[in-house]
Design a protein around this motif. Structure first.
Motif, PDB file in Angstrom:
ATOM      1  N   ILE A  46       0.840  -1.201   0.000  1.00  0.00           N
ATOM      2  CA  ILE A  46       0.000   0.000   0.000  1.00  0.00           C
ATOM      3  C   ILE A  46       0.874   1.249   0.000  1.00  0.00           C
ATOM      4  O   ILE A  46       0.638   2.198  -0.763  1.00  0.00           O
ATOM      5  CB  ILE A  46      -0.951   0.003   1.213  1.00  0.00           C
ATOM      6  N   GLU A  63       1.257   4.219  -2.881  1.00  0.00           N
ATOM      7  CA  GLU A  63       1.096   5.647  -2.581  1.00  0.00           C
ATOM      8  C   GLU A  63       2.299   6.444  -3.073  1.00  0.00           C
ATOM      9  O   GLU A  63       2.153   7.535  -3.638  1.00  0.00           O
ATOM     10  CB  GLU A  63       0.908   5.849  -1.081  1.00  0.00           C
ATOM     11  N   ARG A  97       2.185   6.828  -6.909  1.00  0.00           N
ATOM     12  CA  ARG A  97       1.214   7.825  -7.368  1.00  0.00           C
ATOM     13  C   ARG A  97       1.666   9.246  -7.036  1.00  0.00           C
ATOM     14  O   ARG A  97       1.395  10.182  -7.795  1.00  0.00           O
ATOM     15  CB  ARG A  97      -0.160   7.545  -6.757  1.00  0.00           C
ATOM     16  N   ARG A 155      -9.909  -4.823  -0.376  1.00  0.00           N
ATOM     17  CA  ARG A 155      -9.924  -4.523  -1.809  1.00  0.00           C
ATOM     18  C   ARG A 155     -10.181  -3.038  -2.058  1.00  0.00           C
ATOM     19  O   ARG A 155      -9.532  -2.416  -2.903  1.00  0.00           O
ATOM     20  CB  ARG A 155     -10.978  -5.383  -2.517  1.00  0.00           C
ATOM     21  N   VAL A 156     -11.112  -2.473  -1.316  1.00  0.00           N
ATOM     22  CA  VAL A 156     -11.419  -1.046  -1.463  1.00  0.00           C
ATOM     23  C   VAL A 156     -10.199  -0.200  -1.109  1.00  0.00           C
ATOM     24  O   VAL A 156      -9.861   0.768  -1.808  1.00  0.00           O
ATOM     25  CB  VAL A 156     -12.631  -0.654  -0.589  1.00  0.00           C
ATOM     26  N   LEU A 157      -9.509  -0.564  -0.025  1.00  0.00           N
ATOM     27  CA  LEU A 157      -8.314   0.181   0.378  1.00  0.00           C
ATOM     28  C   LEU A 157      -7.256   0.141  -0.720  1.00  0.00           C
ATOM     29  O   LEU A 157      -6.663   1.168  -1.072  1.00  0.00           O
ATOM     30  CB  LEU A 157      -7.742  -0.396   1.672  1.00  0.00           C
ATOM     31  N   LEU A 201      -7.608  -0.310  -3.946  1.00  0.00           N
ATOM     32  CA  LEU A 201      -8.016   0.480  -5.105  1.00  0.00           C
ATOM     33  C   LEU A 201      -7.959   1.976  -4.807  1.00  0.00           C
ATOM     34  O   LEU A 201      -7.582   2.773  -5.665  1.00  0.00           O
ATOM     35  CB  LEU A 201      -9.421   0.070  -5.547  1.00  0.00           C
ATOM     36  N   ARG A 202      -8.300   2.357  -3.591  1.00  0.00           N
ATOM     37  CA  ARG A 202      -8.247   3.774  -3.216  1.00  0.00           C
ATOM     38  C   ARG A 202      -6.817   4.296  -3.166  1.00  0.00           C
ATOM     39  O   ARG A 202      -6.575   5.477  -3.427  1.00  0.00           O
ATOM     40  CB  ARG A 202      -8.911   3.985  -1.849  1.00  0.00           C
ATOM     41  N   LYS A 203      -5.887   3.442  -2.807  1.00  0.00           N
ATOM     42  CA  LYS A 203      -4.497   3.870  -2.649  1.00  0.00           C
ATOM     43  C   LYS A 203      -3.699   3.799  -3.949  1.00  0.00           C
ATOM     44  O   LYS A 203      -2.487   3.958  -3.939  1.00  0.00           O
ATOM     45  CB  LYS A 203      -3.809   3.033  -1.569  1.00  0.00           C
ATOM     46  N   GLY A 204      -4.366   3.547  -5.059  1.00  0.00           N
ATOM     47  CA  GLY A 204      -3.674   3.619  -6.337  1.00  0.00           C
ATOM     48  C   GLY A 204      -3.703   2.360  -7.169  1.00  0.00           C
ATOM     49  O   GLY A 204      -3.182   2.342  -8.283  1.00  0.00           O
ATOM     50  N   ASP A 219      -5.103  -0.522  -9.661  1.00  0.00           N
ATOM     51  CA  ASP A 219      -6.040  -0.582 -10.786  1.00  0.00           C
ATOM     52  C   ASP A 219      -6.836  -1.883 -10.775  1.00  0.00           C
ATOM     53  O   ASP A 219      -7.896  -1.968 -11.384  1.00  0.00           O
ATOM     54  CB  ASP A 219      -5.272  -0.473 -12.108  1.00  0.00           C
ATOM     55  N   TYR A 258      -7.225  -5.860  -8.265  1.00  0.00           N
ATOM     56  CA  TYR A 258      -6.908  -6.514  -6.993  1.00  0.00           C
ATOM     57  C   TYR A 258      -7.299  -7.977  -7.105  1.00  0.00           C
ATOM     58  O   TYR A 258      -8.451  -8.291  -7.399  1.00  0.00           O
ATOM     59  CB  TYR A 258      -7.695  -5.826  -5.873  1.00  0.00           C
TER      60      TYR A 258
END
Length: 242
Positions: free
Chosen positions: A69, A73, A76, A96-98, A100-103, A105, A107
């Protein structure tokens, strides 16, 4: 072998600390025609990304030195839009949400189906290549009476004179032009041009912008192309905007 490799050999960075899985994935990706660089920790991944161009990163989350993660970061923050496919034993929807949120594309959770992984890899690379083919800055870029040759690291300014460009001037020009019409935050410039662990002063970036105005602007007090947005960052416009 997938269709993408007929005319283009894509490069993949594989970041996985489980030795057997890393070797197996590397072999199968190479059999598909990809060039694969494999590392086993987060810091080694960032070093590789700084030194080489990759079409895709396959990134484990639970890594030594720096987790996946944090690696994503950092990538990005460097304004690097390389596709990232997370691999993880963590399989909750929150994980999975974390990612995708942290960059990320895509998972995938372990264990995974190899054929599905290879299909996802191919689709991410094809999508990214299409985006770059459409939006990348050409080696020679012209705006107004000015011309920049990125490959030769030189430019022809408003007065028709040729100027040699430093590597950092070239990198900053390319970053601003790639984001034409948008404010590029100071932090992003620091990450891309100077590296995430080397921070010059704000005045250093200002001096670069002043040089660009000297090269390219008819009236540096009322710039048409290179703009400073106080407290935020810097912006390039090609002079065609109203």
């Amino acid at each position: 072998m997938s269709n993408i490799h007929r005319n283009y050999k894509a490069s993949i960075l594989l970041v996985e600390d489980e030795e057997n899985l890393q070797e197996s994935l590397k072999l199968n990706l190479e059999l598909e025609g990809y060039e694969v660089t494999a590392v086993d920790n987060g810091l080694a991944a960032l070093k590789a990304i700084k030194n080489e161009y990759f079409d895709l990163i396959i990134l484990d989350i639970m890594l030594p030195e720096m987790d996946g993660i944090a690696v994503a970061e950092n990538i990005r923050l460097q304004n690097n839009d390389v596709p990232i496919l997370f691999l993880s034993a963590r399989n909750t929807s929150a994980d999975r949400v974390l990612g995708l949120r942290k960059g990320g594309d895509d998972y995938m959770t372990k264990p995974f189906n190899l054929e599905e992984l290879l299909l996802r890899v191919e689709k991410l690379i094809i999508k990214n290549k299409k985006l770059h083919d459409r939006s990348s800055v050409p080696d020679v870029y012209e705006f107004g009476p000015n011309k920049i040759d990125f490959a030769a690291q030189e430019c022809i300014g408003k007065d028709g004179k040729k100027y040699e460009l430093s590597k950092k001037e070239t990198m900053l020009l390319k970053l601003l032009i790639e984001n034409k019409g948008e404010v590029v935050p100071r932090e992003k410039i620091l990450q891309v041009v100077w590296g995430y662990n080397v921070y010059p002063t704000t005045r250093t970036i200002d001096n670069f912008i002043l040089n660009f105005r000297k090269y390219f602007e008819e009236d540096s007090r009322h710039p048409k192309y290179f703009h400073s947005v106080r407290g935020v960052g810097y912006k390039f416009t090609d002079g065609k905007e109203s």
